[in-house]
Write a protein that holds these residues in place. Structure first.
Motif, PDB file in Angstrom:
ATOM      1  N   LEU A 111      11.679 -28.560   4.257  1.00 27.83           N
ATOM      2  CA  LEU A 111      10.859 -27.491   4.805  1.00 27.83           C
ATOM      3  C   LEU A 111      10.831 -27.712   6.313  1.00 27.83           C
ATOM      4  N   ALA A 112      11.376 -26.762   7.078  1.00 31.79           N
ATOM      5  CA  ALA A 112      11.427 -26.877   8.533  1.00 31.79           C
ATOM      6  C   ALA A 112      10.209 -26.184   9.131  1.00 31.79           C
ATOM      7  N   ARG A 139      20.604 -39.049  15.733  1.00 33.70           N
ATOM      8  CA  ARG A 139      21.723 -38.687  14.868  1.00 33.70           C
ATOM      9  C   ARG A 139      22.450 -37.437  15.357  1.00 33.70           C
ATOM     10  N   GLY A 140      22.122 -36.992  16.573  1.00 36.72           N
ATOM     11  CA  GLY A 140      22.841 -35.888  17.177  1.00 36.72           C
ATOM     12  C   GLY A 140      22.143 -34.540  17.083  1.00 36.72           C
ATOM     13  N   VAL A 141      20.966 -34.498  16.491  1.00 37.51           N
ATOM     14  CA  VAL A 141      20.207 -33.251  16.415  1.00 37.51           C
ATOM     15  C   VAL A 141      18.986 -33.443  17.301  1.00 37.51           C
ATOM     16  N   GLU A 142      19.082 -32.978  18.523  1.00 40.95           N
ATOM     17  CA  GLU A 142      18.061 -33.251  19.535  1.00 40.95           C
ATOM     18  C   GLU A 142      16.684 -32.703  19.207  1.00 40.95           C
ATOM     19  N   ASP A 143      16.625 -31.597  18.496  1.00 43.18           N
ATOM     20  CA  ASP A 143      15.359 -30.901  18.311  1.00 43.18           C
ATOM     21  C   ASP A 143      14.751 -31.058  16.926  1.00 43.18           C
ATOM     22  N   SER A 144      15.181 -32.053  16.158  1.00 43.70           N
ATOM     23  CA  SER A 144      14.705 -32.218  14.782  1.00 43.70           C
ATOM     24  C   SER A 144      14.279 -33.639  14.484  1.00 43.70           C
ATOM     25  N   LEU A 145      13.161 -33.758  13.767  1.00 38.12           N
ATOM     26  CA  LEU A 145      12.724 -35.027  13.190  1.00 38.12           C
ATOM     27  C   LEU A 145      12.600 -34.788  11.690  1.00 38.12           C
ATOM     28  N   TYR A 146      13.280 -35.587  10.894  1.00 38.35           N
ATOM     29  CA  TYR A 146      13.225 -35.446   9.442  1.00 38.35           C
ATOM     30  C   TYR A 146      12.406 -36.591   8.866  1.00 38.35           C
ATOM     31  N   LEU A 157      10.465 -31.472  11.398  1.00 40.91           N
ATOM     32  CA  LEU A 157       9.690 -30.979  12.529  1.00 40.91           C
ATOM     33  C   LEU A 157      10.726 -30.492  13.534  1.00 40.91           C
ATOM     34  N   TYR A 158      10.765 -29.185  13.720  1.00 34.04           N
ATOM     35  CA  TYR A 158      11.835 -28.535  14.477  1.00 34.04           C
ATOM     36  C   TYR A 158      11.273 -28.012  15.788  1.00 34.04           C
ATOM     37  N   ARG A 159      11.747 -28.586  16.892  1.00 40.77           N
ATOM     38  CA  ARG A 159      11.298 -28.189  18.235  1.00 40.77           C
ATOM     39  C   ARG A 159      12.071 -26.928  18.635  1.00 40.77           C
ATOM     40  N   GLU A 160      11.655 -25.814  18.031  1.00 47.20           N
ATOM     41  CA  GLU A 160      12.314 -24.528  18.271  1.00 47.20           C
ATOM     42  C   GLU A 160      11.319 -23.427  17.958  1.00 47.20           C
ATOM     43  N   GLN A 161      11.380 -22.327  18.697  1.00 48.50           N
ATOM     44  CA  GLN A 161      10.488 -21.196  18.448  1.00 48.50           C
ATOM     45  C   GLN A 161      10.840 -20.533  17.124  1.00 48.50           C
TER      46      GLN A 161
END
Length: 178
Positions: A111-112, A139-146, A157-161
């Motif tokens: 769930l993002a 791991r190469g995805v700058e805007d995500s914490l899983y 947790l997705y750092r995106e609007q």
């Protein structure tokens, strides 16, 4: 999980491109959605209090309701505000075994949840301070914490609007408005 390679990968990529060409319309040509948004997503939890502490105290999602589940006496149904009128719900089912979450057809991959930069940085700091495992920008995805919640539910947790993916607007900003 084994990933396709060689000729098998070529088939998968060709099929995706075929689907993209057949079904994906440019944003300007898409009809409006028939839905107003997600009212709530509901998951099963093992421990109500542990789940409340994680979502309200750690992630900062206010608990907004807690009632008995109308379909199962003794079961608690509770909701968190995750912004923009969207709710995250949970049930517990006392007396039932809860096997570990598995990634399978029909299951939840993750769930993002859209978060701002400050909230993203605070979550990463809290995870580091708590010694909690997560997958993140390294791991190469700058805007995500899983991470996984106490019940094993996979969260991003997705750092995106909202409505933006890889920096591109993919939905109308008026979708779901009354």
């Amino acid at each position: 999980m084994p990933q396709p390679e060689g000729a098998e990968l070529d088939v998968v990529l060709a099929r995706r491109e075929e689907l993209r060409q057949r079904y994906l319309r440019p944003l300007s040509d898409r009809p409006p959605t028939t839905a107003r948004g997600i009212h709530h997503v509901a998951f099963i939890c093992r421990d109500v209090e542990e789940t409340i502490r994680f979502y309200q105290e750690f992630l900062g999602f206010p608990l907004v309701e807690i009632v008995e589940n109308r379909d199962y006496r003794g079961s608690t149904h509770f909701f968190f505000d995750i912004g923009h009128g969207n709710l995250l719900g949970f049930f517990d089912f006392p007396g039932h075994e809860h096997p570990p979450l598995t990634e399978t057809i029909g299951g939840v991959q993750h769930l993002a949840l859209s978060v701002g930069a400050a909230e993203f940085d605070a979550a990463r700091k809290a995870l580091d301070e708590a010694g909690t495992d997560y997958l993140g920008p390294d791991r190469g995805v700058e805007d995500s914490l899983y991470i996984r919640d106490p019940n094993g539910v996979p969260l991003e947790l997705y750092r995106e609007q909202l409505g933006i993916f890889d920096g591109e607007s993919i939905v109308s900003r008026t979708d779901g408005e009354d």
